[in-house]
Scaffold this active site. Structure first.
Site, PDB file in Angstrom:
ATOM      1  N   LYS A  15      57.830  65.362  38.821  1.00 42.76           N
ATOM      2  CA  LYS A  15      56.508  65.448  38.189  1.00 42.76           C
ATOM      3  C   LYS A  15      55.607  64.283  38.633  1.00 42.76           C
ATOM      4  O   LYS A  15      54.452  64.492  39.000  1.00 42.76           O
ATOM      5  CB  LYS A  15      56.636  65.436  36.658  1.00 42.76           C
ATOM      6  N   ARG A  90      55.918  66.562  25.261  1.00 41.21           N
ATOM      7  CA  ARG A  90      57.357  66.817  25.408  1.00 41.21           C
ATOM      8  C   ARG A  90      57.910  67.506  24.179  1.00 41.21           C
ATOM      9  O   ARG A  90      59.073  67.892  24.181  1.00 41.21           O
ATOM     10  CB  ARG A  90      58.085  65.477  25.546  1.00 41.21           C
ATOM     11  N   ARG A 157      65.775  51.958  37.575  1.00 46.36           N
ATOM     12  CA  ARG A 157      65.289  52.001  36.189  1.00 46.36           C
ATOM     13  C   ARG A 157      66.475  52.004  35.228  1.00 46.36           C
ATOM     14  O   ARG A 157      67.490  52.644  35.491  1.00 46.36           O
ATOM     15  CB  ARG A 157      64.461  53.279  35.968  1.00 46.36           C
ATOM     16  N   ARG A 168      68.998  61.734  28.459  1.00 48.03           N
ATOM     17  CA  ARG A 168      67.664  62.290  28.745  1.00 48.03           C
ATOM     18  C   ARG A 168      67.735  63.796  28.951  1.00 48.03           C
ATOM     19  O   ARG A 168      66.870  64.531  28.494  1.00 48.03           O
ATOM     20  CB  ARG A 168      67.077  61.619  29.997  1.00 48.03           C
TER      21      ARG A 168
END
Ligand code: AP5
Length: 210
Positions: A15, A90, A157, A168
């Site tokens: 994205k 989301r 990250r 996630r």
């Protein structure tokens, strides 16, 4: 008329990568809630302190916090001709909050299989200085560990570590279906094949916008 887009899809679907290309092409801002939260963590703001551990675990920041952040961002004049919201909404509550202050052109859903998502996330590296993204297999920097654009050092990250990736994906799957149904019922949902190259994904978006 303005082009108001939201990009939906699992973590690591591309994205952010495609949003950067599309924003340049369509001359509209790319607004990533993840990037805004990360900047706050980096700058040690009050918001950053509030969200740091939530993000590191791969969980969602509470809706009230995220909605307020986006509403504030929408006061900036640069969204006059449209925007790309990357990673927001989301949840259904976020989609309804957005609807109260903006009318969407399309909700673009990045479709991709889970093995490819895991490959993309675990190989991703980010520049600690300018935030540019790389991938250890697909988009390697010229010098190992160093950003091509600014010479900053590259890092993994916190939420791209295996445990956080698992969380996630789980959190994504729990909230995705109601969100996708919501936009499908409004006839706004547009699926793209996100397993293609970023340029091909961009072309699919331009085609669906006509
Ligand atoms: P956020 O930063 O939005 O993370 P995400 O949605 O998990 O998305 P990613 O940035 O991981 O992936 P992406 O789809 O943008 O992929 P990318 O282009 O980087 O959010 C982080 C956290 O913030 C959340 O977990 C949450 O805690 C919080 N948060 C943010 N928004 C929130 C909200 N609305 N509500 C609540 N909490 C929120 O690509 C990934 C990798 O693949 C890169 O290495 C890239 O180089 C590579 N790649 C990309 N495209 C391709 C391609 N086509 N082919 C090959 N490789 C590719």
């Amino acid at each position: 008329m303005s082009t108001n887009l939201v990009f939906l899809g699992p973590p690591g679907a591309g994205k952010g990568t495609v949003a950067a290309l599309a924003a340049q092409k369509l001359k509209i801002p790319h607004i990533s809630t993840g990037d805004i939260f990360r900047a706050n963590v980096k700058n040690k703001t009050e918001l950053g302190r509030q969200v740091e551990s939530i993000m590191a675990k791969g969980e969602y920041v509470p809706d009230e916090v995220t909605n307020a952040l986006v509403k504030e961002r929408f006061k900036e004049p640069d969204i006059a001709h449209g925007y790309i919201l990357d990673g927001f909404p989301r949840t259904l509550a976020q989609a309804k909050a957005l609807e109260a202050f903006s009318v969407l052109t399309a909700a673009v859903n990045f479709q991709i299989n889970e093995n490819e998502v895991i490959r993309r996330l675990s190989g991703r590296r980010i520049c600690s200085a300018c935030g540019a993204g790389y991938h250890m297999e697909n988009m390697r920097p010229k010098t190992e560990g160093v950003c091509d654009k600014c010479g900053g050092s590259l890092y993994l990250r916190e939420d791209d570590k295996p445990e956080a990736i698992k969380t996630r994906l789980k959190v994504y799957h729990e909230s995705a279906a109601p969100l996708l149904n919501y936009y499908a019922e409004k006839n706004l949902l547009k699926n793209i094949n996100a397993e293609s190259s970023p340029e091909e994904a961009l072309q699919q978006i331009l085609d669906l916008l006509g």
